[in-house]
Each structure stands twice: as structure tokens, then as C-alpha cells.
Motif scaffolding. Structure first.
Motif, PDB file in Angstrom:
ATOM      1  N   TYR A   1       0.874  -1.178   0.000  1.00  0.00           N
ATOM      2  CA  TYR A   1       0.000   0.000   0.000  1.00  0.00           C
ATOM      3  C   TYR A   1       0.915   1.234   0.000  1.00  0.00           C
ATOM      4  O   TYR A   1       1.372   1.669   1.043  1.00  0.00           O
TER       5      TYR A   1
ATOM      6  N   GLN B   1      -9.739   5.981   2.093  1.00  0.00           N
ATOM      7  CA  GLN B   1      -8.857   5.936   3.268  1.00  0.00           C
ATOM      8  C   GLN B   1      -8.383   7.343   3.635  1.00  0.00           C
ATOM      9  O   GLN B   1      -8.358   7.707   4.810  1.00  0.00           O
TER      10      GLN B   1
ATOM     11  N   GLY C   1     -13.481  -2.865  -3.402  1.00  0.00           N
ATOM     12  CA  GLY C   1     -12.453  -2.503  -4.390  1.00  0.00           C
ATOM     13  C   GLY C   1     -11.913  -1.098  -4.183  1.00  0.00           C
ATOM     14  O   GLY C   1     -10.921  -0.720  -4.793  1.00  0.00           O
TER      15      GLY C   1
ATOM     16  N   GLY D   1     -10.885  -0.020  -1.264  1.00  0.00           N
ATOM     17  CA  GLY D   1      -9.987  -0.036  -0.092  1.00  0.00           C
ATOM     18  C   GLY D   1     -10.755   0.269   1.186  1.00  0.00           C
ATOM     19  O   GLY D   1     -10.197   0.706   2.185  1.00  0.00           O
TER      20      GLY D   1
ATOM     21  N   THR E   1     -12.163  -1.680   3.422  1.00  0.00           N
ATOM     22  CA  THR E   1     -11.889  -2.487   4.620  1.00  0.00           C
ATOM     23  C   THR E   1     -10.776  -1.850   5.445  1.00  0.00           C
ATOM     24  O   THR E   1     -10.912  -1.690   6.658  1.00  0.00           O
TER      25      THR E   1
HETATM   26  P1  AMP Z   1     -11.562  -3.559  -0.358  1.00  0.00           P
HETATM   27  O1  AMP Z   1     -12.237  -2.413  -1.049  1.00  0.00           O
HETATM   28  O2  AMP Z   1     -11.427  -3.339   1.103  1.00  0.00           O
HETATM   29  O3  AMP Z   1     -12.221  -4.868  -0.702  1.00  0.00           O
HETATM   30  O4  AMP Z   1     -10.043  -3.639  -0.894  1.00  0.00           O
HETATM   31  C1  AMP Z   1      -9.713  -3.994  -2.198  1.00  0.00           C
HETATM   32  C2  AMP Z   1      -8.269  -4.427  -2.326  1.00  0.00           C
HETATM   33  O5  AMP Z   1      -7.409  -3.288  -2.282  1.00  0.00           O
HETATM   34  C3  AMP Z   1      -7.768  -5.367  -1.242  1.00  0.00           C
HETATM   35  O6  AMP Z   1      -7.067  -6.406  -1.892  1.00  0.00           O
HETATM   36  C4  AMP Z   1      -6.823  -4.536  -0.401  1.00  0.00           C
HETATM   37  O7  AMP Z   1      -5.779  -5.299   0.158  1.00  0.00           O
HETATM   38  C5  AMP Z   1      -6.289  -3.545  -1.404  1.00  0.00           C
HETATM   39  N1  AMP Z   1      -5.918  -2.215  -0.816  1.00  0.00           N
HETATM   40  C6  AMP Z   1      -6.560  -1.561   0.174  1.00  0.00           C
HETATM   41  N2  AMP Z   1      -5.975  -0.382   0.418  1.00  0.00           N
HETATM   42  C7  AMP Z   1      -4.935  -0.271  -0.440  1.00  0.00           C
HETATM   43  C8  AMP Z   1      -3.945   0.752  -0.693  1.00  0.00           C
HETATM   44  N3  AMP Z   1      -3.922   1.878  -0.003  1.00  0.00           N
HETATM   45  N4  AMP Z   1      -3.038   0.511  -1.667  1.00  0.00           N
HETATM   46  C9  AMP Z   1      -3.072  -0.641  -2.365  1.00  0.00           C
HETATM   47  N5  AMP Z   1      -3.971  -1.645  -2.200  1.00  0.00           N
HETATM   48  C10 AMP Z   1      -4.910  -1.454  -1.245  1.00  0.00           C
END
Ligand code: AMP
Length: 413
Positions: A21, A28, A48, A50, A52
Motif C-alpha cells: 500500500y 482511506q 475494491g 480499499g 476495509t
Molecule cells: P476492499 O475495497 O477493502 O475490498 O479492498 C480492495 C483491495 O485493495 C484489497 O485487496 C486490499 O488489500 C487492497 N488495498 C486496500 N488499500 C490499499 C492501498 N492503499 N493501496 C493498495 N492496495 C490497497
């Protein structure tokens, strides 16, 4: 902005950097500082984006100094499904590697006595589906008076799956002085009403999903009469390599069942997945699709959210999605990791305005294809048995799906 600049301690910032990340995503960037200030948040963010990490990282920072005591978690994260709870738990493990923080994922269908034993030893974060949390609470295995942060993940899906009475009950067990974070892919008036009853002056955040579609996806539309959609669908499916996993999206739950049954009657190995199914059947359906035990998954946007099945080569929009962003989400199931995919959308006369809205969102015109429906009668004999992927596939079918459609004169771009 870096993760340190938005308020994470250097330890946690280093941990996420190791996960690749490099910088915070938009959700975020906005949510983490607000959550660290102790604010309630109502965030509109889809899978997608981020999301979570947007609630999990500040939750970890907030509770990390409270001592975990038996049966007394400091934070509760509510998720509508077992898969989502597991996903959140997995993220927790990677964000807290090398620390003493503990979490437990309590979901239905698993042995409750094991969960009770872990709770007794003490956990910091409880990640749960609503039913199992209530079970444990009512058995006296869980005390919620120490909870400082509560998260509802995918609140709209929670609502869609009929879990709100359980969520209401859980909130009646929680202390009044707490921080509540709600994340939802859509913010409907109903979600707002729920937010008002659980949150105090929440900060509202809206992050839309990227409108960019992958270049690896060959997109097309087929103009069709409503009555002819099923015939057209069968034609496309018969022309696609028969081993290729395919997802078909409908707008309404009731149509999902009807369409899956119709496909089964015509010899296709298809299954339905929608929010009215109980958790066990949903898990089984998904697991079987993942394993390749059947080829076609018929589903809705809400039920399909979070599905991460690799190798899907064809996505069919049986209906034009109501929200244009959902188009990007739907077709994003294919063409992943640099592989090619095909996305075909059926458009009826009444849906051309919706199509225009999608085209303006993705900033491109989607090419029209012709499907010769007159040819269909001679092809109506099922060419595929409902046996999943285990059958012998004629070698001519093992080719690129687009070439195959073109060879069969299905695509006249
Ligand atoms: P989510 O929307 O929480 O389902 O996250 C989607 C994907 O993005 C997951 O595989 C996370 O590990 C990844 N992710 C979350 N935050 C970041 C970030 N700041 N940079 C890169 N990848 C991320």
C-alpha cells in the motif's frame, strides 16, 4: 499524502507499506483521519475502493492500547456474510502481524464451543455475522460493555438480506458511548434512517468506484426485444467455449431464479445466487462455481459483490443495470489479471437512455453486435449436459472466446 500523514502510527504505516500500500486510497484519505478523531462516519464506498482498510486501520489504532480481557472485545465489526467476515479477519491478520492484538471471526455454521473458548481467552476485535453474535451474547459468552468502536460493513447488503432486526438487537446490547462507522455501497433513504438511529452527527463520505473499464474486456451491446432475451442468451452461451465460467447479471432477485431454472431446462449447467438464499446455500453455490462444478452463475449486483472468482471469461448483462456504476463493477468480473474477457449487454428499446448514461460514465461508445436469432431453432437441442466441467470438450471449443463467437458469425462488429 502518506499513511503517516493521515494519522497512522509509524508501525502501522510500515506494515501496510510492506503489503504494497504505497499511499491511501481516496476513501482511506478521508475516512481514516475522521475516524481517528473519534467521529461517527457514514461512508458510501464499494468493494475494491480499499474500504476495509479505511475502517480497520483506524479501529486498530483506537483500540490497540486497551487490554483484551476475557469475553470483553473493544471493537465489533458486523458483516452480512461469512465470506466478508473472513475477508475482514484476513485483513486484520495482515495489518497486525507481529503485534499482540487478537481478533476472532464468529460466523454461523462453525463450532460454537471453539468460538466460546477463544472469546474466554480474550480478543480485541470481534468480527461477526449478526446471528452468531446474538447466539454467543445470549449464552453469556460475550460481554459488550467494553466496546468502543462498532463498524457495520456493507450496510445495504445487511438490509437486503433482512438482517436489520438482528442488528437492532445487537445495538441494544452496546454501550451508548461509542463510535459507530457505517460503510455501504449505496446510501438509500433507508440506510440514512438506520444511520440516524445508530449514529450521532456522522460525517458523510461518498467515494465512487473508478469508472474506468479494463482494456482486456471486449465490450458489446445487443439490441433485443424483451421476449427474445432468453433465446439470445442461449445462443451466446452455446457459442461460448463450454468450459468457460460465465456470470449473468439480472436486476431483480426473482428473475435470477427464473432465468437459472430456464437455463437448466435447456441443458446448461447454471445456478442462481441471490440475497434471499440462506448463507449455507450461498456459500455452497459460490464454492461449487469456484471449483468449476457448474459453469454459469446467474446473480444480482448485491449478491455478487465480493465474489472473487478467477478465470471468468464471459459476463452477460441480461438487464441494463439501474445504476451506471454497476456496469463497471459487473464487467470487472472478467478480463482480470491481464487475461481477456467478453462482456455482452442486452438492451431493449426502453433501456437506451440507461445505455447512454453508461457510455458517458465510461467515456466510450460500446459497439453493437448482431446475433442471428432466426438460426436458433436448429440449435435448440442442448449441446451441453448438466455435468459441470468434467465432460469432454470438443477441441474446436478450446479457443479464444471472441474468435469463437466471430467464427460462429455471432459477432458482426
Ligand atoms: P476492499 O475495497 O477493502 O475490498 O479492498 C480492495 C483491495 O485493495 C484489497 O485487496 C486490499 O488489500 C487492497 N488495498 C486496500 N488499500 C490499499 C492501498 N492503499 N493501496 C493498495 N492496495 C490497497
Amino acid at each position: 499524502m502518506s499513511f503517516s500523514e493521515i494519522g497512522l502510527t509509524s508501525e502501522l504505516a510500515e506494515t501496510v507499506a510492506k503489503l504494497g500500500y504505497d499511499c491511501p486510497t481516496p476513501i482511506q484519505n478521508t475516512a481514516i483521519p475522521l475516524a481517528l478523531q473519534g467521529k461517527d462516519i457514514l461512508a458510501c464506498a464499494q468493494t475494491g475502493t480499499g474500504k476495509t482498510a479505511a475502517f480497520l486501520l483506524p479501529t486498530i489504532e483506537i483500540i490497540k492500547h486497551s487490554r483484551s480481557r476475557h469475553r470483553l472485545p473493544s471493537a465489533v465489526i458486523l458483516a452480512p456474510t461469512r465470506e466478508l467476515a473472513t475477508q475482514v479477519y484476513d485483513n486484520f491478520l495482515s495489518y497486525t502481524a507481529g503485534t499482540n492484538l487478537k481478533a476472532i471471526s464468529v460466523v454461523g455454521g462453525e463450532i460454537i464451543s471453539i468460538q466460546e473458548r477463544i472469546l474466554k481467552k480474550g480478543v480485541d476485535i470481534l468480527i461477526a455475522t449478526p446471528g452468531r453474535l446474538i447466539d454467543l451474547f445470549e449464552r453469556g459468552k460475550l460481554i459488550l460493555t467494553n466496546v468502543k468502536v462498532v463498524v457495520i460493513d456493507e450496510a445495504d447488503r445487511m438490509l437486503d438480506m433482512g438482517f436489520m432486526p438482528e442488528v437492532d438487537k445487537i445495538f441494544s446490547f452496546l454501550p451508548r458511548l461509542r463510535q459507530t462507522l457505517m460503510f455501504s455501497a449505496t446510501i438509500s433513504p433507508e440506510i440514512k434512517r438506520i444511520s440516524q438511529s445508530y449514529q450521532i452527527l456522522p460525517c458523510e463520505i461518498k467515494i465512487s468506484r473508478s469508472a474506468k473499464t479494463a482494456e482486456t474486456i471486449e465490450q458489446s451491446v445487443f439490441y433485443v426485444e424483451e421476449m427474445q432475451k432468453r433465446v439470445a442468451l442461449r445462443k451466446v452461451l452455446r457459442s461460448h467455449p463450454s468450459v468457460e465460467p460465465t456470470v449473468i447479471f439480472c436486476n431483480k432477485k426473482k428473475d435470477v431464479d427464473i432465468l437459472a431454472k430456464s437455463l437448466q431446462r435447456h441443458g446448461f449447467s447454471a445456478q442462481a445466487l441471490h440475497g434471499d438464499m440462506d448463507q449455507r446455500s450461498r456459500n455452497e453455490t459460490l464454492e461449487n462455481f469456484r471449483k468449476g462444478n457448474y459453469r454459469i452463475l446467474v446473480t444480482t449486483d448485491v449478491a455478487a459483490r465480493g465474489i472473487d472468482v478467477s478465470g471468468i471469461t464471459l459476463v452477460i448483462n441480461f438487464d441494463v443495470p439501474v445504476h451506471e456504476e454497476d456496469y463497471v463493477h459487473r464487467i470487472g468480473r472478467t478480463g482480470r489479471a491481464g487475461k481477456n474477457g467478453v462482456a455482452i449487454m442486452f438492451v431493449t428499446k426502453g433501456e437506451t437512455k440507461k445505455l447512454k448514461r453508461i457510455e458517458s460514465l465510461i467515456k466510450q461508445d460500446i459497439k453493437e453486435i448482431q446475433i442471428d436469432l432466426n438460426e436458433i431453432m436448429e440449435e435448440e437441442e442442448p449441446t451441453e449436459k448438466v455435468v459441470g466441467f468434467g465432460k469432454i470438450i470438443p477441441p474446436f471449443m478450446l479457443i479464444d472466446p471472441l474468435k469463437f463467437l466471430a467464427q460462429r458469425s455471432l459477432i458482426k462488429a
